[in-house]
Design an enzyme around this catalytic site. Structure first.
Site, PDB file in Angstrom:
ATOM      1  N   ASP A   7       0.829  -1.208   0.000  1.00 46.46           N
ATOM      2  CA  ASP A   7       0.000   0.000   0.000  1.00 46.46           C
ATOM      3  C   ASP A   7       0.868   1.265   0.000  1.00 46.46           C
ATOM      4  O   ASP A   7       2.052   1.212   0.346  1.00 46.46           O
ATOM      5  CB  ASP A   7      -0.875  -0.040   1.263  1.00 46.46           C
ATOM      6  N   ASP A   9      -0.540   4.969   1.049  1.00 44.96           N
ATOM      7  CA  ASP A   9      -0.853   5.915   2.129  1.00 44.96           C
ATOM      8  C   ASP A   9      -0.729   5.273   3.502  1.00 44.96           C
ATOM      9  O   ASP A   9      -1.352   4.250   3.791  1.00 44.96           O
ATOM     10  CB  ASP A   9      -2.275   6.467   1.943  1.00 44.96           C
ATOM     11  N   ASP A 134      -2.575  -0.773   5.830  1.00 48.28           N
ATOM     12  CA  ASP A 134      -2.985  -0.252   7.136  1.00 48.28           C
ATOM     13  C   ASP A 134      -4.497  -0.335   7.341  1.00 48.28           C
ATOM     14  O   ASP A 134      -4.980   0.054   8.404  1.00 48.28           O
ATOM     15  CB  ASP A 134      -2.533   1.210   7.298  1.00 48.28           C
TER      16      ASP A 134
END
Lengths: 174, 174
Positions: A7, A9, A134
Protein backbone atom coordinates in the site's frame (compact mmCIF):
# COMPACT_ATOMS: atom_id res chain seq x y z
CA UNK A 1 8.86 -15.75 -7.09
CA UNK A 2 6.35 -14.75 -4.41
CA UNK A 3 4.45 -11.51 -4.85
CA UNK A 4 4.05 -8.75 -2.25
CA UNK A 5 1.36 -6.08 -2.64
CA UNK A 6 2.33 -2.87 -0.83
CA UNK A 7 0.00 0.00 0.00
CA UNK A 8 1.04 3.66 -0.32
CA UNK A 9 -0.85 5.91 2.13
CA UNK A 10 0.35 5.45 5.70
CA UNK A 11 2.56 2.57 4.61
CA UNK A 12 5.05 4.11 2.14
CA UNK A 13 3.83 7.74 2.25
CA UNK A 14 3.03 9.60 5.47
CA UNK A 15 -0.60 10.51 4.75
CA UNK A 16 -1.50 10.88 8.45
CA UNK A 17 1.18 13.55 8.82
CA UNK A 18 -0.12 15.26 5.68
CA UNK A 19 -3.63 15.36 7.13
CA UNK A 20 -2.32 16.61 10.48
CA UNK A 21 -0.47 19.38 8.64
CA UNK A 22 -3.70 20.45 6.90
CA UNK A 23 -5.61 20.35 10.18
CA UNK A 24 -2.98 22.28 12.11
CA UNK A 25 -2.58 24.95 9.46
CA UNK A 26 -6.36 25.42 9.20
CA UNK A 27 -7.11 25.57 12.91
CA UNK A 28 -3.85 26.99 14.23
CA UNK A 29 -3.31 23.87 16.35
CA UNK A 30 -0.05 22.02 16.89
CA UNK A 31 -1.07 18.38 17.10
CA UNK A 32 1.61 15.76 16.60
CA UNK A 33 0.99 12.08 15.94
CA UNK A 34 1.81 11.00 19.48
CA UNK A 35 -1.13 13.07 20.72
CA UNK A 36 -3.32 10.40 19.14
CA UNK A 37 -1.66 7.27 20.51
CA UNK A 38 -4.16 4.55 21.32
CA UNK A 39 -7.00 6.55 19.80
CA UNK A 40 -8.56 6.83 16.40
CA UNK A 41 -7.00 9.88 14.81
CA UNK A 42 -10.18 11.73 13.96
CA UNK A 43 -12.61 10.58 16.62
CA UNK A 44 -13.75 12.63 19.55
CA UNK A 45 -13.66 16.39 19.55
CA UNK A 46 -11.55 16.80 16.41
CA UNK A 47 -13.83 14.70 14.19
CA UNK A 48 -16.36 17.35 13.05
CA UNK A 49 -13.53 19.84 12.51
CA UNK A 50 -11.64 17.27 10.44
CA UNK A 51 -14.70 16.71 8.25
CA UNK A 52 -14.58 20.44 7.48
CA UNK A 53 -11.07 20.26 6.03
CA UNK A 54 -11.25 16.82 4.39
CA UNK A 55 -12.03 18.38 0.99
CA UNK A 56 -8.39 19.45 0.83
CA UNK A 57 -7.37 15.82 0.29
CA UNK A 58 -9.03 16.14 -3.12
CA UNK A 59 -6.99 19.20 -4.10
CA UNK A 60 -3.88 19.13 -6.27
CA UNK A 61 -0.62 18.52 -4.47
CA UNK A 62 -1.77 16.67 -1.37
CA UNK A 63 -0.59 13.21 -2.35
CA UNK A 64 2.32 14.45 -4.46
CA UNK A 65 3.97 16.13 -1.48
CA UNK A 66 3.63 13.45 1.19
CA UNK A 67 6.85 12.50 2.96
CA UNK A 68 8.12 8.92 2.71
CA UNK A 69 7.70 6.82 5.86
CA UNK A 70 10.98 5.97 7.57
CA UNK A 71 12.70 2.91 6.16
CA UNK A 72 10.04 2.08 3.59
CA UNK A 73 11.87 2.89 0.38
CA UNK A 74 15.09 1.14 1.41
CA UNK A 75 13.24 -1.96 2.61
CA UNK A 76 11.15 -2.29 -0.55
CA UNK A 77 14.35 -2.02 -2.61
CA UNK A 78 15.77 -4.99 -0.70
CA UNK A 79 12.50 -6.93 -0.89
CA UNK A 80 12.57 -6.50 -4.66
CA UNK A 81 15.63 -8.75 -4.84
CA UNK A 82 13.65 -11.66 -3.38
CA UNK A 83 10.03 -10.91 -4.32
CA UNK A 84 7.88 -9.57 -7.11
CA UNK A 85 6.70 -6.20 -5.77
CA UNK A 86 3.47 -4.42 -6.74
CA UNK A 87 2.57 -1.05 -5.25
CA UNK A 88 -1.22 -1.08 -4.86
CA UNK A 89 -3.03 2.07 -3.83
CA UNK A 90 -6.77 2.60 -3.43
CA UNK A 91 -6.67 5.93 -5.24
CA UNK A 92 -9.85 6.03 -7.33
CA UNK A 93 -11.80 8.07 -4.76
CA UNK A 94 -9.29 10.87 -5.43
CA UNK A 95 -8.97 11.43 -9.21
CA UNK A 96 -6.32 14.14 -8.72
CA UNK A 97 -4.18 11.67 -6.84
CA UNK A 98 -3.80 9.28 -9.77
CA UNK A 99 -1.07 11.11 -11.65
CA UNK A 100 0.41 12.41 -8.38
CA UNK A 101 0.86 8.89 -7.06
CA UNK A 102 2.54 7.87 -10.32
CA UNK A 103 4.86 10.89 -9.97
CA UNK A 104 5.51 10.20 -6.27
CA UNK A 105 6.62 6.66 -7.06
CA UNK A 106 8.75 7.83 -10.00
CA UNK A 107 10.51 10.34 -7.73
CA UNK A 108 10.92 8.36 -4.53
CA UNK A 109 11.01 4.78 -5.83
CA UNK A 110 12.38 4.91 -9.38
CA UNK A 111 13.25 1.23 -9.09
CA UNK A 112 9.52 0.42 -9.28
CA UNK A 113 8.58 -0.06 -12.94
CA UNK A 114 5.25 1.35 -14.10
CA UNK A 115 4.21 -2.23 -14.82
CA UNK A 116 4.26 -2.82 -11.07
CA UNK A 117 1.96 0.04 -10.06
CA UNK A 118 -1.75 -0.47 -9.44
CA UNK A 119 -4.25 2.29 -8.68
CA UNK A 120 -7.62 0.86 -7.81
CA UNK A 121 -10.71 1.24 -5.66
CA UNK A 122 -11.60 -2.02 -3.98
CA UNK A 123 -8.48 -4.13 -3.40
CA UNK A 124 -10.36 -7.43 -3.47
CA UNK A 125 -9.47 -7.56 -7.18
CA UNK A 126 -5.70 -7.92 -6.67
CA UNK A 127 -3.97 -11.17 -5.82
CA UNK A 128 -0.59 -12.01 -4.30
CA UNK A 129 1.21 -13.89 -1.55
CA UNK A 130 1.56 -11.00 0.92
CA UNK A 131 -0.31 -7.75 1.39
CA UNK A 132 1.11 -4.92 3.53
CA UNK A 133 -1.67 -2.45 4.33
CA UNK A 134 -2.98 -0.25 7.14
CA UNK A 135 -6.70 -0.87 6.48
CA UNK A 136 -8.62 -3.90 7.70
CA UNK A 137 -11.08 -3.55 4.77
CA UNK A 138 -8.22 -4.25 2.35
CA UNK A 139 -6.62 -7.08 4.31
CA UNK A 140 -9.79 -8.96 5.20
CA UNK A 141 -10.61 -10.16 1.66
CA UNK A 142 -6.98 -10.95 0.79
CA UNK A 143 -6.28 -14.65 0.21
CA UNK A 144 -2.54 -14.52 0.98
CA UNK A 145 -0.77 -13.49 4.19
CA UNK A 146 -1.95 -10.13 5.53
CA UNK A 147 0.46 -7.79 7.33
CA UNK A 148 -1.16 -4.87 9.15
CA UNK A 149 1.01 -1.76 9.06
CA UNK A 150 0.52 0.16 12.28
CA UNK A 151 -1.21 3.53 11.91
CA UNK A 152 -2.92 5.99 14.23
CA UNK A 153 -6.31 5.07 12.80
CA UNK A 154 -6.01 1.27 13.08
CA UNK A 155 -5.20 0.90 16.78
CA UNK A 156 -8.41 -1.03 17.42
CA UNK A 157 -7.95 -3.42 14.46
CA UNK A 158 -7.40 -7.00 15.55
CA UNK A 159 -6.84 -10.34 13.86
CA UNK A 160 -3.73 -9.46 11.84
CA UNK A 161 -0.01 -9.48 12.57
CA UNK A 162 0.82 -5.85 13.34
CA UNK A 163 4.07 -4.25 12.17
CA UNK A 164 5.09 -0.96 13.79
CA UNK A 165 8.05 -0.19 11.50
CA UNK A 166 9.59 -1.11 8.16
CA UNK A 167 12.44 -2.74 10.11
CA UNK A 168 9.95 -5.24 11.51
CA UNK A 169 8.67 -5.92 7.97
CA UNK A 170 12.25 -6.50 6.84
CA UNK A 171 12.84 -8.96 9.69
CA UNK A 172 9.71 -10.87 8.72
CA UNK A 173 10.24 -11.05 4.95
CA UNK A 174 14.02 -10.82 4.35
CA UNK B 1 -21.18 -13.62 -7.79
CA UNK B 2 -18.64 -14.22 -10.54
CA UNK B 3 -16.27 -11.41 -11.46
CA UNK B 4 -15.57 -10.10 -14.97
CA UNK B 5 -12.51 -7.94 -15.66
CA UNK B 6 -13.05 -5.70 -18.69
CA UNK B 7 -10.36 -3.82 -20.58
CA UNK B 8 -10.84 -0.25 -21.88
CA UNK B 9 -8.73 0.44 -24.98
CA UNK B 10 -10.09 -1.33 -28.07
CA UNK B 11 -12.68 -3.12 -25.94
CA UNK B 12 -14.82 -0.33 -24.44
CA UNK B 13 -13.09 2.69 -26.03
CA UNK B 14 -12.12 2.86 -29.69
CA UNK B 15 -8.38 3.47 -29.33
CA UNK B 16 -7.56 2.10 -32.81
CA UNK B 17 -9.83 4.71 -34.36
CA UNK B 18 -8.19 7.37 -32.19
CA UNK B 19 -4.76 6.34 -33.44
CA UNK B 20 -5.98 6.23 -37.05
CA UNK B 21 -7.35 9.76 -36.61
CA UNK B 22 -3.96 10.99 -35.38
CA UNK B 23 -2.18 9.24 -38.26
CA UNK B 24 -4.56 10.51 -40.91
CA UNK B 25 -4.50 14.08 -39.65
CA UNK B 26 -0.68 14.08 -39.48
CA UNK B 27 -0.02 12.52 -42.91
CA UNK B 28 -3.10 13.69 -44.79
CA UNK B 29 -4.13 10.09 -45.41
CA UNK B 30 -7.64 8.67 -45.22
CA UNK B 31 -7.15 5.18 -43.83
CA UNK B 32 -10.16 3.43 -42.35
CA UNK B 33 -10.06 0.34 -40.16
CA UNK B 34 -11.15 -2.00 -42.94
CA UNK B 35 -7.96 -1.13 -44.85
CA UNK B 36 -6.14 -3.15 -42.21
CA UNK B 37 -8.29 -6.27 -42.18
CA UNK B 38 -6.23 -9.42 -41.70
CA UNK B 39 -3.09 -7.40 -41.08
CA UNK B 40 -1.40 -5.93 -38.06
CA UNK B 41 -2.43 -2.29 -37.94
CA UNK B 42 1.00 -0.75 -37.89
CA UNK B 43 3.16 -3.24 -39.71
CA UNK B 44 4.48 -2.82 -43.20
CA UNK B 45 4.94 0.58 -44.78
CA UNK B 46 3.01 2.57 -42.17
CA UNK B 47 5.04 1.30 -39.21
CA UNK B 48 7.95 3.81 -39.24
CA UNK B 49 5.53 6.65 -39.89
CA UNK B 50 3.36 5.50 -36.99
CA UNK B 51 6.38 5.51 -34.67
CA UNK B 52 6.80 9.19 -35.56
CA UNK B 53 3.35 10.14 -34.28
CA UNK B 54 3.07 7.71 -31.34
CA UNK B 55 4.19 10.45 -28.90
CA UNK B 56 0.73 12.00 -29.32
CA UNK B 57 -0.77 9.13 -27.34
CA UNK B 58 1.02 10.63 -24.32
CA UNK B 59 -0.53 14.06 -24.81
CA UNK B 60 -3.55 15.37 -22.91
CA UNK B 61 -6.92 14.54 -24.38
CA UNK B 62 -6.15 11.41 -26.39
CA UNK B 63 -7.77 8.90 -24.04
CA UNK B 64 -10.41 11.33 -22.77
CA UNK B 65 -11.89 11.80 -26.23
CA UNK B 66 -12.02 8.22 -27.50
CA UNK B 67 -15.40 7.09 -28.79
CA UNK B 68 -17.18 4.18 -27.09
CA UNK B 69 -17.18 0.90 -29.05
CA UNK B 70 -20.59 -0.12 -30.34
CA UNK B 71 -22.70 -2.02 -27.80
CA UNK B 72 -20.10 -2.03 -25.05
CA UNK B 73 -21.71 0.32 -22.55
CA UNK B 74 -25.18 -1.23 -22.84
CA UNK B 75 -23.82 -4.77 -22.56
CA UNK B 76 -21.71 -4.01 -19.48
CA UNK B 77 -24.75 -2.44 -17.83
CA UNK B 78 -26.65 -5.70 -18.35
CA UNK B 79 -23.70 -7.83 -17.25
CA UNK B 80 -23.58 -5.83 -14.02
CA UNK B 81 -26.93 -7.35 -13.00
CA UNK B 82 -25.42 -10.84 -13.02
CA UNK B 83 -21.73 -10.29 -12.38
CA UNK B 84 -19.30 -8.23 -10.35
CA UNK B 85 -17.70 -5.96 -12.95
CA UNK B 86 -14.22 -4.43 -12.74
CA UNK B 87 -12.88 -2.16 -15.46
CA UNK B 88 -9.16 -2.90 -15.68
CA UNK B 89 -6.94 -0.78 -17.90
CA UNK B 90 -3.17 -1.01 -18.35
CA UNK B 91 -2.73 2.74 -18.14
CA UNK B 92 0.49 3.26 -16.20
CA UNK B 93 2.65 3.73 -19.31
CA UNK B 94 0.59 6.87 -19.99
CA UNK B 95 0.46 9.01 -16.82
CA UNK B 96 -1.78 11.61 -18.48
CA UNK B 97 -4.31 8.91 -19.22
CA UNK B 98 -4.95 8.08 -15.56
CA UNK B 99 -7.31 10.91 -14.73
CA UNK B 100 -8.69 10.90 -18.29
CA UNK B 101 -9.70 7.25 -18.00
CA UNK B 102 -11.39 7.96 -14.68
CA UNK B 103 -13.27 10.84 -16.35
CA UNK B 104 -14.13 8.76 -19.43
CA UNK B 105 -15.72 6.09 -17.24
CA UNK B 106 -17.55 8.69 -15.16
CA UNK B 107 -19.00 10.22 -18.32
CA UNK B 108 -19.80 7.15 -20.39
CA UNK B 109 -20.37 4.52 -17.71
CA UNK B 110 -21.60 6.34 -14.59
CA UNK B 111 -22.99 3.04 -13.30
CA UNK B 112 -19.41 1.86 -12.68
CA UNK B 113 -18.44 2.85 -9.13
CA UNK B 114 -14.89 4.11 -8.58
CA UNK B 115 -14.35 1.07 -6.36
CA UNK B 116 -14.62 -1.05 -9.52
CA UNK B 117 -11.95 0.77 -11.56
CA UNK B 118 -8.38 -0.49 -11.79
CA UNK B 119 -5.54 1.30 -13.57
CA UNK B 120 -2.46 -0.85 -13.64
CA UNK B 121 0.58 -1.86 -15.65
CA UNK B 122 0.95 -5.63 -15.75
CA UNK B 123 -2.47 -7.29 -15.48
CA UNK B 124 -1.06 -10.49 -13.97
CA UNK B 125 -1.85 -8.89 -10.57
CA UNK B 126 -5.65 -8.90 -11.00
CA UNK B 127 -7.86 -11.92 -10.45
CA UNK B 128 -11.37 -12.84 -11.56
CA UNK B 129 -13.52 -15.41 -13.33
CA UNK B 130 -13.53 -13.83 -16.80
CA UNK B 131 -11.22 -11.39 -18.55
CA UNK B 132 -12.28 -9.55 -21.72
CA UNK B 133 -9.20 -8.09 -23.41
CA UNK B 134 -7.68 -7.51 -26.83
CA UNK B 135 -4.08 -8.32 -25.86
CA UNK B 136 -2.64 -11.82 -25.62
CA UNK B 137 -0.08 -10.61 -23.04
CA UNK B 138 -2.94 -9.80 -20.63
CA UNK B 139 -4.98 -12.94 -21.26
CA UNK B 140 -2.13 -15.43 -21.17
CA UNK B 141 -1.40 -15.12 -17.43
CA UNK B 142 -5.08 -14.94 -16.43
CA UNK B 143 -6.28 -17.91 -14.36
CA UNK B 144 -9.98 -17.59 -15.22
CA UNK B 145 -11.68 -17.77 -18.63
CA UNK B 146 -10.06 -15.51 -21.22
CA UNK B 147 -12.18 -13.81 -23.92
CA UNK B 148 -10.20 -12.23 -26.76
CA UNK B 149 -11.91 -9.10 -28.07
CA UNK B 150 -11.24 -8.83 -31.79
CA UNK B 151 -9.03 -5.91 -32.83
CA UNK B 152 -7.06 -4.93 -35.91
CA UNK B 153 -3.78 -5.64 -34.12
CA UNK B 154 -4.64 -9.11 -32.77
CA UNK B 155 -5.61 -10.91 -35.98
CA UNK B 156 -2.73 -13.37 -35.61
CA UNK B 157 -3.44 -14.17 -31.96
CA UNK B 158 -4.54 -17.77 -31.45
CA UNK B 159 -5.52 -19.94 -28.52
CA UNK B 160 -8.40 -17.85 -27.17
CA UNK B 161 -12.12 -17.64 -27.96
CA UNK B 162 -12.44 -14.59 -30.21
CA UNK B 163 -15.40 -12.19 -29.94
CA UNK B 164 -15.98 -9.79 -32.81
CA UNK B 165 -18.72 -7.71 -31.18
CA UNK B 166 -20.27 -6.90 -27.83
CA UNK B 167 -23.38 -8.76 -28.99
CA UNK B 168 -21.33 -11.95 -29.11
CA UNK B 169 -20.05 -11.24 -25.58
CA UNK B 170 -23.65 -10.77 -24.42
CA UNK B 171 -24.67 -14.10 -25.98
CA UNK B 172 -21.82 -15.85 -24.18
CA UNK B 173 -22.26 -14.33 -20.74
CA UNK B 174 -25.92 -13.33 -20.40
Amino acid sequence: MQRILIDMDDVLADASQGILDIYNSHYGTAYVKSDFENTNLWDGEVKPKYENVRFRLFESGFFRNLKPKEGGIETVKKLQEKYEIFIVSAAMEFPNSLKEKHEWLAEHMPFIHWKNMVLCGDKSVVAGDYMIDDHEKNLVSFKGTSLLFDAIHNQSTEGFERYKTWNQIAEKLL
